[in-house]
Design an enzyme around this catalytic site. Structure first.
Site, PDB file in Angstrom:
ATOM      1  N   ARG A 172       0.863  -1.178   0.000  1.00  0.00           N
ATOM      2  CA  ARG A 172       0.000   0.000   0.000  1.00  0.00           C
ATOM      3  C   ARG A 172       0.897   1.226   0.000  1.00  0.00           C
ATOM      4  NH1 ARG A 172      -0.761   2.642   4.841  1.00  0.00           N
ATOM      5  NH2 ARG A 172       0.310   1.731   6.643  1.00  0.00           N
ATOM      6  N   ARG A 280      19.237   9.999  -0.843  1.00  0.00           N
ATOM      7  CA  ARG A 280      18.864  11.102   0.031  1.00  0.00           C
ATOM      8  C   ARG A 280      20.100  11.769   0.621  1.00  0.00           C
ATOM      9  NH1 ARG A 280      15.919   8.095   5.201  1.00  0.00           N
ATOM     10  NH2 ARG A 280      17.588   6.667   5.748  1.00  0.00           N
TER      11      ARG A 280
END
Length: 370
Positions: A172, A280
């Site tokens: 999800r 990142r």
């Protein structure tokens, strides 16, 4: 009567919690670790009075008040809230996907407008049952969010094309129709004031610790001095890779001290385009609201794991999962060896889950020895 009740292999969170709890009931523990420091991957290195998360950003979050109270009994945690940004081709987007993100993407201002836009893109891009990660993501959030914020980052993280990754990796995707940049839903969240070393030092207070000691160089010795061994390392290595080598993804870090007060204005900025090789940039001082005159940043590069470098993310595909089950069956037969932690259990654990697992294991062992 042996010298120690427990020799604990690994001074990370699992080993430290286990040792701490056993000391409370009068058991004598020795903790050994092959690294030069305690704390495993939560270890912080101090640079210019900044606590640098040496093995990647660690942000504590949990819904379990008992675990939150437990860690705060050793060190006070601050009120840090994880609100990362995504940089895609120079434009910034808020994470997780929320109304701020949707306004940045499409200029929509109401939840209904955002829902309509996502529904349109999902309907246009996908109709059938998802067969891979790319199709799964498209079926959940549509093309814009997928192409700008998911595809490049995910492919860098796993070192594989999204269409070659299984759909279950993205079961999800959190989509919020509120203007809320708090990444975690958990009720409790923060960073130890003064860094994670204070948590580890608190847990291991009064417990003998020996560093730069490799358990595998003399396994019979450790067995001879302890009633039980607590093993937090790689389970396949413990059993001499009898069924094969379990696979991981790893990380490479490039840390740099900069003579500027504030480099990016946020602790975590993800780089989601494929052309940027790192995933990142972490600016460590923002975890503790630092006001030091200089700053320290770390670029994080995912890489393939090979023996000799740190394993981070288990690859829980069918092949590795079946292999781990075989090792687990061997572990279950070991009467005086206790296995625990992310490497011994071949699971990606958040910190609160490691602590919870250790506390649960402690209760199991107490029932046996008391």
């Amino acid at each position: 009567m042996k010298q120690y009740d427990f020799v604990i292999v690994g001074a990370g969170l699992f080993g430290a919690v286990f040792a701490c709890e056993m000391k409370k009931i009068g058991k004598k523990c020795l903790v050994i670790d092959k690294r030069k420091h305690k704390g495993g991957n939560v270890y912080c290195e101090e640079i210019d009075d900044i606590n640098v998360h040496k093995y990647g950003a660690h942000i504590f979050h949990t819904n379990d008040k008992k675990i939150w109270d437990y860690v705060n009994s050793f060190v006070q945690f601050n009120r840090y809230t994880n609100s990362p940004l995504a940089n895609y081709k120079g434009k910034l987007y808020n994470l997780p996907f929320n109304m701020n993100t949707f306004y940045q993407l499409w200029g929509v201002k109401t939840p209904e407008e955002a829902k309509r836009k996502i529904r349109e893109q999902v309907a246009a891009s996908f109709e059938n049952e998802p067969k891979n990660l790319e199709q799964q993501a498209l079926s959940l959030v549509g093309e814009d969010i997928y192409n700008i914020l998911i595809k490049g980052y995910t492919e860098k993280q796993w070192g594989r094309k999204a269409e070659d990754l299984p759909a279950f990796i993205i079961k999800r995707l959190p989509v919020r129709f509120t203007f809320d940049n708090n990444y975690f839903d958990d009720k409790y969240q923060g960073i130890p004031i003064g860094g994670y070393n204070k948590l580890i030092d608190g847990l291991l207070q009064g417990i003998e610790v020996r560093l730069e000691v490799d358990y595998f160089e003399d396994r019979p010795h450790w067995a001879s001095i302890a009633e039980r061994i607590v093993f937090t390392g790689k389970i396949d290595q413990f059993f001499e890779y009898k069924f094969g080598i379990l696979e991981y993804r790893s990380l490479h870090f490039e840390t740099e001290r900069l003579e500027v007060e504030n480099y990016q204005g946020n602790a975590v900025v993800n780089y989601t385009e494929a052309e940027v090789p790192y995933t990142r940039i972490i600016e460590h001082k923002h975890f503790e609201f630092g006001r030091q005159p200089n700053t320290v940043i770390t670029k994080e590069y995912p890489c393939e794991w090979t023996p000799g470098i740190e394993p981070y993310y288990p690859i829980n595909d069918e092949k590795n999962s079946n292999m781990f089950k075989q090792y687990q069956q061997l572990a279950d037969k070991e009467a005086n060896i206790i296995f625990g932690g992310r490497l011994a259990e071949y699971r990606y654990y958040d910190m609160h889950q490691v602590i919870g697992s250790a506390l649960k294991k402690v209760e199991t062992i107490k029932a046996i020895i008391l």
